[in-house]
Design a protein around this motif. Structure first.
Motif, PDB file in Angstrom:
ATOM      1  N   GLU A 140       0.833  -1.203   0.000  1.00 19.91           N
ATOM      2  CA  GLU A 140       0.000   0.000   0.000  1.00 19.91           C
ATOM      3  C   GLU A 140       0.870   1.256   0.000  1.00 19.91           C
ATOM      4  O   GLU A 140       0.559   2.250  -0.665  1.00 19.91           O
TER       5      GLU A 140
ATOM      6  N   ARG B 178       2.116   1.736  -3.441  1.00 23.32           N
ATOM      7  CA  ARG B 178       1.009   2.198  -4.292  1.00 23.32           C
ATOM      8  C   ARG B 178       0.725   3.679  -4.081  1.00 23.32           C
ATOM      9  O   ARG B 178       0.340   4.389  -5.030  1.00 23.32           O
ATOM     10  N   ARG B 179       0.962   4.152  -2.862  1.00 23.65           N
ATOM     11  CA  ARG B 179       0.719   5.563  -2.551  1.00 23.65           C
ATOM     12  C   ARG B 179       1.904   6.454  -2.924  1.00 23.65           C
ATOM     13  O   ARG B 179       1.905   7.637  -2.613  1.00 23.65           O
TER      14      ARG B 179
ATOM     15  N   ALA C 135       2.368   9.773   3.393  1.00 20.81           N
ATOM     16  CA  ALA C 135       1.571   9.005   2.436  1.00 20.81           C
ATOM     17  C   ALA C 135       0.280   8.482   3.055  1.00 20.81           C
ATOM     18  O   ALA C 135      -0.718   8.289   2.360  1.00 20.81           O
TER      19      ALA C 135
END
Length: 325
Positions: free
Chosen positions: A175, A178-179, A254
């Motif tokens: 994650e 992805r951020r 993030a």
């Protein structure tokens, strides 16, 4: 109730107030902000503290050692013994238990701590692995959270938010990428899991510090607020002097988390008389521990902590990291 620590008023009313009989040998008992109990055992001081590790899974074994032993070390007492209870959900396999116990063994070995007992079971009471650990140690002196005095200076070691960043980099790695967090920042943050102990620096400052504290949930802001609350003082902090590593800034940013208000194990907060500051700094430099002088203890002024333009009036800062579990 919200996830995380209980608000101080509820904790005081329904938990701390209900502690059985008062015993004379207990010098420091349960109180908001105090890290560990201190018990007089014949002129020496036994420090005892219990902590649950319910956030991270991939770092569970390391944290089950470092978090409770930090609370012994900030008493100025060497951590010596650890008792761990491990709870695994149905369906967990041997590899999960193997990872946790290998980490416990490695971390305890680094600190010179022996695991002297505990309990392990599989139970429907948990949905992911959890540990509850009790650390103990005996020393010739002790330091309390509530010993800060007006005129003292405030020292921090390492980086605010570093424990949160290490958890985000391990349990939420995909994650984070992805951020938009760069892989090298994630890798650096992962390694912060090995810098969660404050034992070396806390023991080095034990005879200088008027108070020491291990900021966990709610981070640096809450740790400072707990020192101020326990000591009956106010603390002013220069926001620009607070250390936040770049990888911590990247991970926390993030996920929309303030690095000053999230899990910060690995940071030692210490208040030191101004006249002994140089000596304290020399000791930290000799250890090679990153540190900064970030503020000053003031007489009580209607707030607990002021960090730049932000005021904290309660020893309770909600930690947003727990909303991701």
């Amino acid at each position: 109730m919200k996830i995380g620590k209980l608000p101080p008023d509820l904790l005081q009313r329904l938990v701390i107030a209900r502690r059985g009989v008062a015993r004379r040998e207990v010098l420091v008992g349960p109180a908001v902000g105090e890290d560990a109990a201190v018990i007089d055992v014949g002129g020496r001081y036994l420090a005892v503290h219990t902590d649950p590790i319910s956030g991270s899974v991939k770092l569970l074994g390391y944290l089950a050692v470092y978090i409770p032993t930090n609370d012994i070390a900030v008493r100025g007492v060497e951590p010596m013994w650890l008792s761990t209870a491990l709870f695994l959900p149905p369906g967990a396999d041997d590899s999960v238990l193997d990872m946790i116990t290998r980490q416990i063994d490695e971390a305890a070995g680094r600190l010179g701590v022996m695991v002297v007992g505990g309990h392990t079971e599989v139970t429907t009471a948990v949905t992911r692995p959890m540990a509850v650990a009790t650390a103990m140690g005996v020393g010739d002196r002790y330091v309390s959270t509530g010993g800060a005095r007006p005129g003292d200076v405030v020292i921090m070691t390492k980086s605010a938010g570093q424990e949160a960043a290490s958890i985000l980099a391990t349990d939420f790695r995909e994650e984070a990428l992805r951020r938009g967090v760069k892989p090298e920042a994630v890798a650096r943050a992962e390694r912060l899991a090995l810098e969660v102990s404050v034992a070396r620096e806390a023991l080095a400052l034990a005879d200088l510090a008027t108070s020491m504290h291990d900021p966990t949930e709610g981070g640096l802001a809450n740790g400072l607020a707990e020192i101020a609350y326990a000591s009956g003082v106010s603390i002013d902090v220069d926001r620009g002097k607070v250390v936040v590593y770049r990888e911590v800034e990247a991970l926390c940013g993030a996920f929309g988390i303030d690095p000053l208000e999230t899990l910060s194990s690995g940071v030692l907060l210490a208040t030191v008389p101004r006249g002994r500051l140089d000596e304290a700094v020399e000791r930290l430099e000799a250890l090679g521990v990153p540190h900064a002088v970030i503020g000053e203890v003031k007489p009580p002024s209607g707030y607990l902590v002021r960090i730049g333009g932000k005021i904290y009036t309660r020893p309770y800062v909600e930690d947003k990291l727990f909303t991701f579990f």
